[in-house]
Design a protein around this motif. Structure first.
Motif, PDB file in Angstrom:
ATOM      1  N   THR A  57       2.598  -1.322  -7.398  1.00 30.05           N
ATOM      2  CA  THR A  57       1.379  -1.988  -7.843  1.00 30.05           C
ATOM      3  C   THR A  57       0.575  -1.049  -8.733  1.00 30.05           C
ATOM      4  OG1 THR A  57       0.167  -1.251  -5.881  1.00 30.05           O
ATOM      5  CG2 THR A  57       1.207  -3.420  -5.775  1.00 30.05           C
ATOM      6  N   TYR A  59      -3.566  -0.795 -10.626  1.00 28.31           N
ATOM      7  CA  TYR A  59      -4.903  -1.379 -10.723  1.00 28.31           C
ATOM      8  C   TYR A  59      -5.701  -0.707 -11.831  1.00 28.31           C
ATOM      9  CZ  TYR A  59      -3.741  -2.986  -6.029  1.00 28.31           C
ATOM     10  OH  TYR A  59      -3.129  -3.569  -4.942  1.00 28.31           O
ATOM     11  N   THR A  68      -6.688  -5.787  -3.841  1.00 24.20           N
ATOM     12  CA  THR A  68      -5.291  -5.584  -3.459  1.00 24.20           C
ATOM     13  C   THR A  68      -4.458  -6.746  -3.963  1.00 24.20           C
ATOM     14  OG1 THR A  68      -5.948  -4.415  -1.440  1.00 24.20           O
ATOM     15  CG2 THR A  68      -3.686  -5.228  -1.565  1.00 24.20           C
ATOM     16  N   SER A  70      -0.773  -8.626  -3.985  1.00 18.72           N
ATOM     17  CA  SER A  70       0.408  -8.760  -3.137  1.00 18.72           C
ATOM     18  C   SER A  70       1.159 -10.008  -3.558  1.00 18.72           C
ATOM     19  CB  SER A  70       0.011  -8.839  -1.654  1.00 18.72           C
ATOM     20  OG  SER A  70      -0.798  -9.978  -1.412  1.00 18.72           O
TER      21      SER A  70
END
Length: 125
Positions: A57, A59, A68, A70
């Motif tokens: 991931t 950011y 977050t 997912s």
């Protein structure tokens, strides 16, 4: 693949929202996915991305530690959990799919091939 974002709404600063992006098509599980946002009068900007497996991931700095990303490939969904929301998070949020095989996650909007319609998040102070 077709994408449908949902979960936006009005929330007070410090609150939480969970965005969801539902995908159609058999190839969803092979695509990296991203979330972008566009505030009024501003360009669409990258928020978060996740690899096809969910292992990797990334950011943008302004949301690290608060958001977050997912995914659930069995359900063909990608999520964005947003905590500690701030007024500057107010924007239309878009999910997007990247069908290309890359070494790193795509961060630019022109690297994504499919887009959802957007869901509005408004954070009041």
């Amino acid at each position: 693949v077709q994408l449908q974002a949902s979960g936006g709404g009005l929330v007070q600063a410090g609150g939480s929202l969970r965005l969801s992006c539902a995908a159609s098509g058999r190839t969803f599980s092979s695509y990296a996915m991203g979330w972008f946002r566009q505030a009024p009068g501003k360009e669409r900007e990258f928020v978060a991305a996740i690899s096809w497996s969910g292992v990797t991931t990334y950011y943008t700095d302004s949301v690290k530690g608060r958001f977050t990303i997912s995914r659930d490939n069995a359900k063909k969904r990608v999520y964005l959990q947003m905590n500690s929301l701030k007024p500057e998070d107010t924007a239309v949020y878009y999910c997007a799919a990247d069908r290309n095989v890359r070494t790193n996650l795509a961060l630019r909007k022109d690297e994504y091939d499919f887009w959802g319609q957007g869901t509005l998040v408004t954070v009041s102070s």
